[in-house]
Motif scaffolding. Sequence first.
Motif, PDB file in Angstrom:
ATOM      1  N   TYR A  22       0.845  -1.199   0.000  1.00  5.67           N
ATOM      2  CA  TYR A  22       0.000   0.000   0.000  1.00  5.67           C
ATOM      3  C   TYR A  22       0.880   1.249   0.000  1.00  5.67           C
ATOM      4  N   GLU A  53      -2.768  14.206  12.161  1.00  2.44           N
ATOM      5  CA  GLU A  53      -3.099  13.407  10.980  1.00  2.44           C
ATOM      6  C   GLU A  53      -4.319  12.545  11.308  1.00  2.44           C
ATOM      7  N   ASP A  54      -5.442  12.863  10.691  1.00  2.00           N
ATOM      8  CA  ASP A  54      -6.645  12.048  10.881  1.00  2.00           C
ATOM      9  C   ASP A  54      -6.595  10.830   9.964  1.00  2.00           C
ATOM     10  N   PHE A  55      -7.268   9.746  10.377  1.00  2.00           N
ATOM     11  CA  PHE A  55      -7.282   8.492   9.592  1.00  2.00           C
ATOM     12  C   PHE A  55      -5.828   8.081   9.308  1.00  2.00           C
ATOM     13  N   GLY A  57      -3.830   5.647   9.888  1.00  2.76           N
ATOM     14  CA  GLY A  57      -3.398   4.297   9.511  1.00  2.76           C
ATOM     15  C   GLY A  57      -2.056   3.962  10.145  1.00  2.76           C
ATOM     16  N   LEU A  77      -4.295   9.971  14.515  1.00  4.43           N
ATOM     17  CA  LEU A  77      -5.536   9.410  15.052  1.00  4.43           C
ATOM     18  C   LEU A  77      -6.106   8.367  14.094  1.00  4.43           C
ATOM     19  N   ASP A  78      -6.427   7.214  14.621  1.00  2.43           N
ATOM     20  CA  ASP A  78      -7.093   6.185  13.815  1.00  2.43           C
ATOM     21  C   ASP A  78      -7.885   5.280  14.759  1.00  2.43           C
ATOM     22  N   PRO A  83      -3.360  -1.089  11.848  1.00  2.99           N
ATOM     23  CA  PRO A  83      -2.357  -0.257  11.167  1.00  2.99           C
ATOM     24  C   PRO A  83      -1.503   0.545  12.144  1.00  2.99           C
ATOM     25  N   GLN A 108      -8.558   6.730  18.269  1.00  2.00           N
ATOM     26  CA  GLN A 108      -9.734   7.574  18.500  1.00  2.00           C
ATOM     27  C   GLN A 108     -10.541   7.722  17.229  1.00  2.00           C
ATOM     28  N   VAL A 110     -12.269  10.120  14.739  1.00  5.21           N
ATOM     29  CA  VAL A 110     -12.029  11.531  14.397  1.00  5.21           C
ATOM     30  C   VAL A 110     -13.279  12.393  14.573  1.00  5.21           C
ATOM     31  N   ASN A 126      -5.517  10.611   1.378  1.00  5.38           N
ATOM     32  CA  ASN A 126      -6.011   9.411   0.703  1.00  5.38           C
ATOM     33  C   ASN A 126      -7.532   9.282   0.833  1.00  5.38           C
ATOM     34  N   SER A 128      -9.776   9.690   2.913  1.00  8.18           N
ATOM     35  CA  SER A 128     -10.370   8.874   3.975  1.00  8.18           C
ATOM     36  C   SER A 128     -11.723   9.395   4.456  1.00  8.18           C
ATOM     37  N   ILE A 131     -15.464   8.259   3.611  1.00 12.08           N
ATOM     38  CA  ILE A 131     -16.217   7.237   4.361  1.00 12.08           C
ATOM     39  C   ILE A 131     -17.493   7.843   4.957  1.00 12.08           C
ATOM     40  N   PHE A 132     -17.492   9.150   5.191  1.00 15.87           N
ATOM     41  CA  PHE A 132     -18.687   9.818   5.733  1.00 15.87           C
ATOM     42  C   PHE A 132     -19.614  10.165   4.570  1.00 15.87           C
ATOM     43  N   TYR A 216     -13.085   0.186  -0.398  1.00 15.91           N
ATOM     44  CA  TYR A 216     -13.617   1.484   0.026  1.00 15.91           C
ATOM     45  C   TYR A 216     -15.024   1.690  -0.511  1.00 15.91           C
TER      46      TYR A 216
HETATM   47  C1  LIG Z   1      -7.869   4.839   3.458  1.00  8.66           C
HETATM   48  S1  LIG Z   1      -7.099   4.494   5.030  1.00  8.66           S
HETATM   49  C2  LIG Z   1      -5.997   5.853   4.999  1.00  8.66           C
HETATM   50  C3  LIG Z   1      -4.699   5.673   5.706  1.00  8.66           C
HETATM   51  C4  LIG Z   1      -3.740   6.823   5.564  1.00  8.66           C
HETATM   52  N1  LIG Z   1      -4.334   8.090   5.909  1.00  8.66           N
HETATM   53  C5  LIG Z   1      -3.169   6.950   4.176  1.00  8.66           C
HETATM   54  O1  LIG Z   1      -2.668   7.995   3.824  1.00  8.66           O
HETATM   55  O2  LIG Z   1      -3.157   6.046   3.404  1.00  8.66           O
HETATM   56  C6  LIG Z   1      -8.396   4.968   6.106  1.00  8.66           C
HETATM   57  C7  LIG Z   1      -8.113   4.850   7.594  1.00  8.66           C
HETATM   58  O3  LIG Z   1      -9.158   5.533   8.285  1.00  8.66           O
HETATM   59  C8  LIG Z   1      -9.447   4.847   9.488  1.00  8.66           C
HETATM   60  N2  LIG Z   1     -10.777   5.292   9.934  1.00  8.66           N
HETATM   61  C9  LIG Z   1     -11.987   5.080   9.352  1.00  8.66           C
HETATM   62  N3  LIG Z   1     -12.965   5.717  10.023  1.00  8.66           N
HETATM   63  C10 LIG Z   1     -12.377   6.376  11.055  1.00  8.66           C
HETATM   64  C11 LIG Z   1     -12.852   7.228  12.087  1.00  8.66           C
HETATM   65  N4  LIG Z   1     -14.151   7.544  12.193  1.00  8.66           N
HETATM   66  N5  LIG Z   1     -11.956   7.718  12.979  1.00  8.66           N
HETATM   67  C12 LIG Z   1     -10.650   7.411  12.880  1.00  8.66           C
HETATM   68  N6  LIG Z   1     -10.132   6.621  11.913  1.00  8.66           N
HETATM   69  C13 LIG Z   1     -10.974   6.103  11.003  1.00  8.66           C
HETATM   70  C14 LIG Z   1      -9.324   3.383   9.109  1.00  8.66           C
HETATM   71  O4  LIG Z   1      -9.090   2.582  10.242  1.00  8.66           O
HETATM   72  C15 LIG Z   1      -8.136   3.425   8.135  1.00  8.66           C
HETATM   73  O5  LIG Z   1      -6.920   3.167   8.792  1.00  8.66           O
END
Ligand SMILES: C[S@@+](CC[C@H](N)C(=O)[O-])C[C@H]1O[C@@H](n2cnc3c(N)ncnc32)[C@H](O)[C@@H]1O
Length: 277
Positions: A22, A53-55, A57, A77-78, A83, A108, A110, A126, A128, A131-132, A216
């Motif tokens: 990845y 850095e949110d999400f 990983g 935060l993830d 990961p 946590q 986000v 990426n 992320s 997802i919402f 995804y």
């Molecule tokens: C597409 S990966 C992205 C990883 C990294 N940011 C990157 O650059 O590749 C999405 C990440 O978001 C996390 N994730 C999904 N929903 C989340 C939430 N509500 N709060 C925190 N993390 C979340 C998942 O566990 C996963 O590790």
Amino acid sequence: MAKYKIKINPKNLPVFDKYWHYQKSVQSPDIDVKFFRKAYKEIFDKHAVLLREDFCGTFKLCCEWVKLRERHEAIGLDLDPEPLAYGKENYYPKLNSKEKDRLVTSEQNVLTAKLKKPSDVTVAVNFSYFIFKERQVLKEYFQNVYDNLGDQGLFLLDIFGGSDIFDLPEEETEFEDENFSYYWDQEDYNPILNHGLFHIHFKRKGEKKRKNVFNYDWRVWSIAEVRDILTEVGFAETRCYWEGTDKDGEGDGEFKPSEKGEAHCESFVAYVAGIKK
Ligand SMILES: C[S@@+](CC[C@H](N)C(=O)[O-])C[C@H]1O[C@@H](n2cnc3c(N)ncnc32)[C@H](O)[C@@H]1O
């Protein structure tokens, strides 16, 4: 914290490591952090210190941030311990002790995250936050970011789009030196809801394709929608950073503020910024 160790098979070859593949295929955190630093400096005429850095990983980006400048601090935060554990075992040990002291991760959500001190720059990369799928939930997320940013704070999100989305492409990228191919596969798109289903596959030379290694189920948000919601939660200004083109018409990796993208764009990646003053 859960353990994630690369296992060795009986032939002494590394077993398939999805996070390694990845990272090689879709991440360029060393370049990203330089863009974040520059964007913040240009807007506020000072250096950002704390990056959230949110999400995050495997939090490779946080590692690159603390390596970039002596004063840089990072919090990743993830929700998912797997990961986070991978990053702890594979990236964190490569930092020196001072860099380690300036980096923390936190398991946590986000949407409800609370920081001990406000961040200067918060990033979600990426795509992320796709997802919402509901506007109200995306707004809740942006509100959390806004509330946890300092007075001179910058929120940066990447975003993709373009007409390719309607064609359900499967694109192969060959990494010859690394003996594998990466596939970005779009299985479905619903133009009513803007929902898309995407997969990442990998194929190592001489092996069968490993399908659906990452999956995804996203809403493909538009730049205009994201900017509107950022404004609604309180950001004083929003920007779009659009990528320039090289002589072959390909992206040149240089992202500059712009209010005009190209028509007939098959595929783009851009950044959206929320500026808190
Ligand atoms: C597409 S990966 C992205 C990883 C990294 N940011 C990157 O650059 O590749 C999405 C990440 O978001 C996390 N994730 C999904 N929903 C989340 C939430 N509500 N709060 C925190 N993390 C979340 C998942 O566990 C996963 O590790």
